[in-house]
Design a protein around this motif. Structure first.
Motif, PDB file in Angstrom:
ATOM      1  N   GLY A   1      47.909   5.912 -39.496  1.00  0.00           N
ATOM      2  CA  GLY A   1      47.892   5.211 -40.766  1.00  0.00           C
ATOM      3  C   GLY A   1      46.581   5.372 -41.503  1.00  0.00           C
ATOM      4  O   GLY A   1      46.478   5.035 -42.684  1.00  0.00           O
ATOM      5  N   GLY A   2      45.566   5.900 -40.794  1.00  0.00           N
ATOM      6  CA  GLY A   2      44.270   6.153 -41.416  1.00  0.00           C
ATOM      7  C   GLY A   2      44.032   7.651 -41.542  1.00  0.00           C
ATOM      8  O   GLY A   2      44.971   8.446 -41.605  1.00  0.00           O
ATOM      9  N   GLN A   3      42.768   8.017 -41.525  1.00  0.00           N
ATOM     10  CA  GLN A   3      42.431   9.424 -41.764  1.00  0.00           C
ATOM     11  C   GLN A   3      41.295   9.876 -40.866  1.00  0.00           C
ATOM     12  O   GLN A   3      40.464   9.070 -40.423  1.00  0.00           O
ATOM     13  CB  GLN A   3      42.011   9.615 -43.237  1.00  0.00           C
ATOM     14  CG  GLN A   3      43.110   9.348 -44.246  1.00  0.00           C
ATOM     15  CD  GLN A   3      42.614   9.467 -45.679  1.00  0.00           C
ATOM     16  OE1 GLN A   3      41.444   9.205 -45.961  1.00  0.00           O
ATOM     17  NE2 GLN A   3      43.492   9.883 -46.583  1.00  0.00           N
ATOM     18  N   TRP A   4      41.287  11.175 -40.575  1.00  0.00           N
ATOM     19  CA  TRP A   4      40.140  11.840 -39.954  1.00  0.00           C
ATOM     20  C   TRP A   4      39.453  12.703 -41.002  1.00  0.00           C
ATOM     21  O   TRP A   4      40.118  13.363 -41.804  1.00  0.00           O
ATOM     22  CB  TRP A   4      40.580  12.725 -38.797  1.00  0.00           C
ATOM     23  CG  TRP A   4      40.909  11.964 -37.534  1.00  0.00           C
ATOM     24  CD1 TRP A   4      40.455  10.752 -37.163  1.00  0.00           C
ATOM     25  CD2 TRP A   4      41.769  12.422 -36.475  1.00  0.00           C
ATOM     26  NE1 TRP A   4      40.962  10.385 -35.937  1.00  0.00           N
ATOM     27  CE2 TRP A   4      41.776  11.406 -35.480  1.00  0.00           C
ATOM     28  CE3 TRP A   4      42.512  13.565 -36.254  1.00  0.00           C
ATOM     29  CZ2 TRP A   4      42.502  11.517 -34.312  1.00  0.00           C
ATOM     30  CZ3 TRP A   4      43.241  13.681 -35.086  1.00  0.00           C
ATOM     31  CH2 TRP A   4      43.241  12.669 -34.120  1.00  0.00           C
ATOM     32  N   ARG A   5      38.123  12.698 -40.982  1.00  0.00           N
ATOM     33  CA  ARG A   5      37.364  13.573 -41.875  1.00  0.00           C
ATOM     34  C   ARG A   5      37.103  14.900 -41.165  1.00  0.00           C
ATOM     35  O   ARG A   5      36.389  14.947 -40.164  1.00  0.00           O
ATOM     36  CB  ARG A   5      36.036  12.927 -42.272  1.00  0.00           C
ATOM     37  CG  ARG A   5      36.174  11.578 -42.972  1.00  0.00           C
ATOM     38  CD  ARG A   5      34.824  11.026 -43.412  1.00  0.00           C
ATOM     39  NE  ARG A   5      33.808  11.128 -42.370  1.00  0.00           N
ATOM     40  CZ  ARG A   5      33.683  10.281 -41.364  1.00  0.00           C
ATOM     41  NH1 ARG A   5      34.519   9.259 -41.257  1.00  0.00           N
ATOM     42  NH2 ARG A   5      32.724  10.441 -40.470  1.00  0.00           N
ATOM     43  N   VAL A   6      37.720  15.928 -41.678  1.00  0.00           N
ATOM     44  CA  VAL A   6      37.618  17.253 -41.059  1.00  0.00           C
ATOM     45  C   VAL A   6      36.949  18.188 -42.060  1.00  0.00           C
ATOM     46  O   VAL A   6      37.398  18.281 -43.209  1.00  0.00           O
ATOM     47  CB  VAL A   6      39.022  17.767 -40.664  1.00  0.00           C
ATOM     48  CG1 VAL A   6      38.939  19.170 -40.080  1.00  0.00           C
ATOM     49  CG2 VAL A   6      39.688  16.801 -39.676  1.00  0.00           C
ATOM     50  N   PRO A   7      35.853  18.869 -41.687  1.00  0.00           N
ATOM     51  CA  PRO A   7      35.391  19.080 -40.306  1.00  0.00           C
ATOM     52  C   PRO A   7      34.277  18.156 -39.814  1.00  0.00           C
ATOM     53  O   PRO A   7      33.921  18.220 -38.639  1.00  0.00           O
ATOM     54  CB  PRO A   7      34.863  20.520 -40.366  1.00  0.00           C
ATOM     55  CG  PRO A   7      34.302  20.638 -41.736  1.00  0.00           C
ATOM     56  CD  PRO A   7      35.225  19.836 -42.613  1.00  0.00           C
ATOM     57  N   SER A   8      33.684  17.329 -40.653  1.00  0.00           N
ATOM     58  CA  SER A   8      32.455  16.646 -40.255  1.00  0.00           C
ATOM     59  C   SER A   8      32.666  15.729 -39.054  1.00  0.00           C
ATOM     60  O   SER A   8      31.742  15.509 -38.266  1.00  0.00           O
ATOM     61  CB  SER A   8      31.887  15.852 -41.427  1.00  0.00           C
ATOM     62  OG  SER A   8      32.763  14.798 -41.794  1.00  0.00           O
ATOM     63  N   GLN A   9      33.878  15.202 -38.868  1.00  0.00           N
ATOM     64  CA  GLN A   9      34.122  14.273 -37.768  1.00  0.00           C
ATOM     65  C   GLN A   9      34.510  14.988 -36.473  1.00  0.00           C
ATOM     66  O   GLN A   9      34.662  14.344 -35.430  1.00  0.00           O
ATOM     67  CB  GLN A   9      35.234  13.281 -38.173  1.00  0.00           C
ATOM     68  CG  GLN A   9      35.217  11.986 -37.387  1.00  0.00           C
ATOM     69  CD  GLN A   9      36.280  11.003 -37.873  1.00  0.00           C
ATOM     70  OE1 GLN A   9      36.873  11.181 -38.940  1.00  0.00           O
ATOM     71  NE2 GLN A   9      36.522   9.952 -37.108  1.00  0.00           N
ATOM     72  N   VAL A  10      34.650  16.313 -36.525  1.00  0.00           N
ATOM     73  CA  VAL A  10      35.118  17.060 -35.355  1.00  0.00           C
ATOM     74  C   VAL A  10      34.222  16.834 -34.135  1.00  0.00           C
ATOM     75  O   VAL A  10      34.721  16.503 -33.049  1.00  0.00           O
ATOM     76  CB  VAL A  10      35.249  18.562 -35.691  1.00  0.00           C
ATOM     77  CG1 VAL A  10      35.392  19.401 -34.428  1.00  0.00           C
ATOM     78  CG2 VAL A  10      36.444  18.793 -36.609  1.00  0.00           C
TER      79      VAL A  10
ATOM     80  N   ARG B   1      32.855  24.140 -47.582  1.00  0.00           N
ATOM     81  CA  ARG B   1      33.844  23.379 -48.343  1.00  0.00           C
ATOM     82  C   ARG B   1      33.761  21.915 -47.927  1.00  0.00           C
ATOM     83  O   ARG B   1      33.372  21.592 -46.802  1.00  0.00           O
ATOM     84  CB  ARG B   1      35.253  23.920 -48.112  1.00  0.00           C
ATOM     85  CG  ARG B   1      35.688  23.934 -46.659  1.00  0.00           C
ATOM     86  CD  ARG B   1      37.069  24.550 -46.520  1.00  0.00           C
ATOM     87  NE  ARG B   1      37.502  24.616 -45.139  1.00  0.00           N
ATOM     88  CZ  ARG B   1      38.656  25.157 -44.756  1.00  0.00           C
ATOM     89  NH1 ARG B   1      39.475  25.658 -45.655  1.00  0.00           N
ATOM     90  NH2 ARG B   1      38.988  25.183 -43.480  1.00  0.00           N
ATOM     91  N   PRO B   2      34.130  21.006 -48.836  1.00  0.00           N
ATOM     92  CA  PRO B   2      34.017  19.572 -48.519  1.00  0.00           C
ATOM     93  C   PRO B   2      35.017  19.149 -47.456  1.00  0.00           C
ATOM     94  O   PRO B   2      35.988  19.847 -47.162  1.00  0.00           O
ATOM     95  CB  PRO B   2      34.317  18.909 -49.868  1.00  0.00           C
ATOM     96  CG  PRO B   2      35.139  19.906 -50.618  1.00  0.00           C
ATOM     97  CD  PRO B   2      34.639  21.256 -50.191  1.00  0.00           C
ATOM     98  N   ASP B   3      34.757  17.956 -46.896  1.00  0.00           N
ATOM     99  CA  ASP B   3      35.678  17.395 -45.912  1.00  0.00           C
ATOM    100  C   ASP B   3      37.080  17.227 -46.486  1.00  0.00           C
ATOM    101  O   ASP B   3      37.262  16.910 -47.670  1.00  0.00           O
ATOM    102  CB  ASP B   3      35.183  16.013 -45.461  1.00  0.00           C
ATOM    103  CG  ASP B   3      34.226  16.101 -44.288  1.00  0.00           C
ATOM    104  OD1 ASP B   3      34.098  17.195 -43.714  1.00  0.00           O
ATOM    105  OD2 ASP B   3      33.616  15.074 -43.956  1.00  0.00           O
ATOM    106  N   GLN B   4      38.050  17.451 -45.594  1.00  0.00           N
ATOM    107  CA  GLN B   4      39.416  17.024 -45.890  1.00  0.00           C
ATOM    108  C   GLN B   4      39.648  15.685 -45.203  1.00  0.00           C
ATOM    109  O   GLN B   4      39.203  15.471 -44.078  1.00  0.00           O
ATOM    110  CB  GLN B   4      40.429  18.041 -45.350  1.00  0.00           C
ATOM    111  CG  GLN B   4      40.427  19.365 -46.063  1.00  0.00           C
ATOM    112  CD  GLN B   4      41.650  20.179 -45.706  1.00  0.00           C
ATOM    113  OE1 GLN B   4      42.622  20.227 -46.460  1.00  0.00           O
ATOM    114  NE2 GLN B   4      41.625  20.805 -44.543  1.00  0.00           N
ATOM    115  N   HIS B   5      40.345  14.806 -45.875  1.00  0.00           N
ATOM    116  CA  HIS B   5      40.706  13.515 -45.288  1.00  0.00           C
ATOM    117  C   HIS B   5      42.144  13.640 -44.805  1.00  0.00           C
ATOM    118  O   HIS B   5      43.100  13.520 -45.580  1.00  0.00           O
ATOM    119  CB  HIS B   5      40.533  12.390 -46.304  1.00  0.00           C
ATOM    120  CG  HIS B   5      39.103  12.174 -46.686  1.00  0.00           C
ATOM    121  ND1 HIS B   5      38.298  11.221 -46.093  1.00  0.00           N
ATOM    122  CD2 HIS B   5      38.306  12.822 -47.584  1.00  0.00           C
ATOM    123  CE1 HIS B   5      37.085  11.279 -46.608  1.00  0.00           C
ATOM    124  NE2 HIS B   5      37.069  12.250 -47.530  1.00  0.00           N
ATOM    125  N   VAL B   6      42.283  13.924 -43.520  1.00  0.00           N
ATOM    126  CA  VAL B   6      43.585  14.238 -42.930  1.00  0.00           C
ATOM    127  C   VAL B   6      44.251  12.957 -42.460  1.00  0.00           C
ATOM    128  O   VAL B   6      43.711  12.232 -41.606  1.00  0.00           O
ATOM    129  CB  VAL B   6      43.426  15.217 -41.755  1.00  0.00           C
ATOM    130  CG1 VAL B   6      44.779  15.512 -41.120  1.00  0.00           C
ATOM    131  CG2 VAL B   6      42.756  16.505 -42.224  1.00  0.00           C
TER     132      VAL B   6
END
Length: 943
Positions: free
Chosen positions: A751-760, A553-558
């Motif tokens: 205030g920003g985002q983490w890309r999950v899961p690729s940034q894990v 599945r694509p990244d979520q921008h958390v």
């Protein structure tokens, strides 16, 4: 067989007295042959193909391993042919004396001399005379010396000459009788001479340890007087008689192995096993399992919800078929995660071979609370046996025989023999906590049984990132032994720090590298990934396989948000902090939705629940933590899996709110989909595990304010350029260093985002790689001080584990098991003490809550028990459901003050269970006031 005088000796030497042999004296030769015959059953019906191949190589080639293995198991009790043993039973001793084997009664009585050490001394005298090479004797005698659970050093075999002559037998008659026993036993197994038995290769220590465990297993089965009655006539003693006895015993005990030799599953296997197609990451690990040139270690890193476990099971099946393993051990991080995995593994095993699911065991300290396990056990008609409630006495050789045939297709659980103390890992298929593997890496009594249960299987360990530095000492130790034995191992993790991955890989291959500093394996360049190392039969480490692929599945921008928690000492400030969380939840859930709030401690979870329940009402807020009794916890878990699940019929209806406050138990194997996550600050890997519960499924509708996944971090307070204030309870659990570095990432991302899961992988590495973070300069000094303290604590915990590791530092390349247990601590541990040993904490205590009033004892719901607490069959589930784990602060007091109720003595499920009796809903016997609230769970307050 022998001349008349020799026959008199063999008919006099006894292995078990009438009182210990089921009413009839058992000849020593008979017991040795019985054990050898059991070993032949083990070879034919239990041992993994890879084990048989290994023993064949040790013994000199195909076909030579089976008689050698039988000899090795049967010779274990040769040390009973000494005065120190033969004199201890008066009736038996008279027969030995009359046969011409005599002793100095006074000297023998004064000098204790165990028959396991005596056997080692006897072999060290007889085998060189027979022409055995020294290097072969050196690894064989410790197996005899250690068959009662501990391996002594060579010094333990030496007494002063006069004392040794007295207890070991120095007369010509004794020396000759010992040689005759060894010769006749050897000839019965088809060898012409003792010299002919000599192996040609020295196995590595891991295989020696496996063989030592199998010797114990064969001895315990052959010592079961229910199925091996005493045999006191030499004329009726022989290997054919023993083979008939062993065959009958094997069938009556219902013993069997696992898969045996089987073909490698084809490309359609995943759909056949699990009813679905493989995702890219699953296909990657399965493909690597097919391509690995030799047995080895696979590290499978993939996001939460990627289906790692199903892929690992099929990979294990492939590895077993390719390399000759006979079963699987699946190690889970907690008892709670074991239970659903037990059901999944049973289904998978049944898909591989119908009926084989009855050979799957559940192995953890609370398995009696698992309704499926209890129902299967009771339907089989067998009594519950648990490691922590069976005496450590190694005379507990076997359970009663059953009428189940070993091949019966309707067997629901493994044979009762496997369910006794220390034997659980010998079951063909096992689901248990990772502690079971950690136990196998400790220098404790009968560790060889535990390791024998692992070698010959494929080992799967889930969520290995959850092992802290103390647990990792035993995990890495276990991997060293498994790597030396070339056991296929699959490690699973969503958030594995790079340094930990490297340590685990190095541990596995270290026994094959001289010196033990393996070449570094390049880290994967993507995520999900597989890193695989393998070891050839020549002992050389092969070129590693490192691959990655895309997630299904694509990244979520958390979105990352922070709610500062004002540093507080008083109740008002604490309320202000909770109110801030409540305000945020009210805003985000203004159109309805599901919020998951994770607190790091039970006390904080209970306080947050109180505040949110006052704000939103109890009908909109739930609570889940480890101090709920088992029934409440199971009911609430099931309820919340529905409320947070993908099924619209069970999920919270649109426009309504549901808020669950939970502890960290919600970060592992808790398959929920939260619209909003509020969590205390935790180390980044655990924080990402919690984020894995956020927007987990592709739901058709989410409330507009919750369309973007958001994690709200609490438990800290930003102070400008200064380091943030951190909640004291969180520091006590995780330490300041990792929390500070994780806080830096959180504050930077706010205030920003983490890309999950690729940034894990990037985020985890940023905290754990030790490199400077981009934090304000004012943080540097505090971070350095925290790092120094962190390192000191890490070193202390490593040092604390060292005395209990199976092998001492520097012994990794030792050639034999001699002295393995010298200086060992903590023999005779039960399940709870073992858990404390491998998890670096005081043992916790589980109790069953009961009420006591004017009319006697009752369940929590008010249903009456017997006058002494006797439990009717229809109330057993309710009583067991009232089990709760006390906080560690109450452990000592609970051990001193709590006992089973009088009516529980002798009850198969309750006889070892402590009762916490509540009077008017409270108890003061533990030094604090303990109450059980139907909503809050167990509440502990000062008196």
């Amino acid at each position: 067989m022998a001349d008349p005088s020799e026959q008199r000796w063999l008919e006099a030497l006894w292995g078990k007295s009438a009182s210990r042999g089921g009413g009839r004296r058992n000849l020593l030769l008979a017991h040795m042959l019985d054990t050898a015959a059991v070993a032949e059953c083990l070879w034919d019906r239990f041992l993994a193909p890879v084990t048989r191949r290994s023993v064949d190589e040790i013994a000199g080639g195909p076909g030579k391993g089976r008689p050698f293995f039988a000899w090795l198991c049967g010779v274990h009790d040769c040390g009973k042919a000494v005065p120190a043993f033969q004199f201890v039973d008066e009736d038996c001793a008279r027969l030995v004396w009359d046969a011409g084997l005599q002793w100095d009664r006074h000297r023998v009585a004064r000098q204790p001399w165990r028959h396991d050490k005596a056997g080692a001394a006897l072999l060290r005298r007889c085998l060189p005379q027979a022409g055995w090479p020294v290097e072969q004797i050196d690894w064989v005698w410790p197996l005899v010396a250690g068959h009662h659970g501990t391996f002594p050093g060579r010094d333990a075999l030496y007494l002063r000459p006069a004392a040794l002559r007295a207890v070991q037998g120095a007369s010509a008659e004794w020396l000759r009788a010992q040689e005759v026993l060894l010769r006749v036993f050897t000839e019965q197994l088809g060898y012409r001479t003792v010299a002919e038995v000599a192996p040609v290769e020295v196995p590595n220590r891991a295989l020696q340890l496996q063989l030592a465990g199998l010797v114990v297993m064969a001895d315990w089965i052959a010592s079961n007087t229910t199925v091996f009655e005493g045999l006191d006539e030499l004329a009726k003693t022989g290997i054919e008689q023993s083979r008939r006895r062993a065959d009958r015993a094997w069938r009556e005990l219902g013993l069997r192995g696992g898969w045996g030799t089987r073909p490698v599953p084809g490309p359609e296997a995943f759909r056949d096993r699990f009813g679905q197609d493989m995702r890219p990451a699953q296909a990657m690990i399965v493909d690597v399992a097919r391509r690995m040139p030799d047995p080895g270690l696979m590290v499978f890193e993939a996001p939460m919800g990627e289906g790692k476990t199903k892929a690992a099971l099929l990979a294990a099946e492939i590895l077993a078929a390719r390399f000759g393993a006979d079963g699987v051990f699946v190690g889970m991080p907690t008892q709670a995660t074991c239970d659903p995995m037990f059901s999944e593994v049973r289904g998978w095993v049944a898909a591989t071979e119908p009926g084989l699911e009855g050979q799957v065991a559940l192995l953890h300290g609370k398995r009696r609370l698992n309704k499926q396990w209890r129902a299967l056990l009771e339907a089989t008609g067998e009594a519950p046996m648990d490691d922590y409630c069976v005496p450590e006495d190694d005379a507990q050789y076997g359970m009663v025989a059953t009428e189940e045939d070993s091949g019966a297709p309707d067997r629901l659980v493994p044979a009762e023999w496997f369910l006794g103390s220390k034997r659980g890992l010998l079951c063909p298929f096992v689901v248990g906590t990772i502690d079971q593997l950690l136990f196998a890496a400790t220098r404790t009594k009968h560790v060889m049984l535990r390791m024998a249960g692992l070698i010959g299987k494929v080992v799967i360990l889930d969520e290995v990132h959850a092992c802290d530095v103390y647990m990792s000492q035993f995990l890495e130790e276990g991997l060293r032994w498994l790597g030396q034995a070339r056991v296929p191992v699959v490690l699973l993790s969503a958030t594995l720090p790079p340094e930990q991955r490297e340590r685990l890989i190095n541990a596995y291959v270290s026994a094959h590298v001289q010196p033990s500093t393996p070449e570094p394996v390049h880290p994967p360049r993507g995520y999900p990934s597989v890193t695989a190392v393998s070891v050839g039969s020549d002992g050389n480490v092969r070129e590693p396989i490192v691959e990655h692929t895309g997630s299904w599945r694509p990244d979520q921008h958390v979105r990352v948000s922070v709610v500062d928690e004002t540093p507080h000492q008083g109740r008002t400030a604490a309320d202000d902090a909770e109110n801030a969380v409540a305000d945020l939840i009210a805003d985000r859930l203004r159109e309805g939705g599901c919020a998951l709030v994770i607190r790091n401690t039970v006390d904080r979870a209970q306080a947050t629940y109180r505040m949110l329940a006052r704000r939103f009402g109890r009908d909109q807020v739930g609570l889940l933590h480890g101090r709920l009794h088992a029934g409440d916890r199971a009911e609430r878990t099931e309820d919340n899996l529905g409320r947070f699940g993908p099924d619209p019929a069970k999920r919270v209806p649109p426009g309504t709110r549901w808020i669950l406050v939970a502890t960290s138990l919600a970060e592992q194997s808790f398959d929920v989909d939260a619209d909003l996550l509020v969590t205390d600050l935790a180390p980044i890997d655990l924080l990402l595990q919690r984020i894995g519960r956020l927007h987990r499924h592709n739901l058709a509708h989410r409330p507009t304010p919750l369309k973007t996944p958001e994690v709200v971090v609490t438990g800290l307070c930003r102070r400008g350029a200064k380091p943030p204030w951190l909640v004291r309870q969180s520091i006590a659990i995780y330490g300041e260093y990792l929390l500070l570095r994780s806080a830096a990432l959180v504050i930077e991302a706010e205030g920003g985002q983490w890309r999950v899961p690729s940034q894990v992988p990037e985020l985890v590495a940023a905290v754990y790689d030790g490199k400077p973070l981009s934090v304000p300069r004012a943080w540097v000094e505090a971070e350095h001080a925290a790092y120094v303290d962190y390192q000191r604590r890490q070193e202390e915990r490593i040092a604390n584990a060292e005395p209990f590791r199976l092998a001492r530092r520097g012994e990794e390349h030792s050639g034999t098991l001699e002295g393995l247990h010298v200086g060992a601590h903590r023999e005779g541990l039960g399940e709870q003490q073992f858990q404390a040993l491998v998890r670096d904490g005081a043992p916790s205590v589980e109790v069953v809550l009961v009420h006591e009033g004017d009319r006697g004892y009752s369940t929590l719901s008010g249903r009456r028990l017997g006058v002494n607490g006797d439990v009717a069959a229809e109330l057993l589930d309710e009583i067991l459901a009232a089990t709760v784990r006390l906080p560690q602060s109450l452990t000592t007091s609970a051990e001193e003050n709590l006992r089973p109720l009088p009516g529980w003595h002798g009850h198969p499920w309750l006889r070892h269970t402590k009762a916490l009796v509540l009077h008017n809903g409270r108890s003061d016997v533990l030094g604090k006031t303990v109450t059980y609230d139907s909503t809050l769970g167990l509440v502990v307050n000062p008196r």
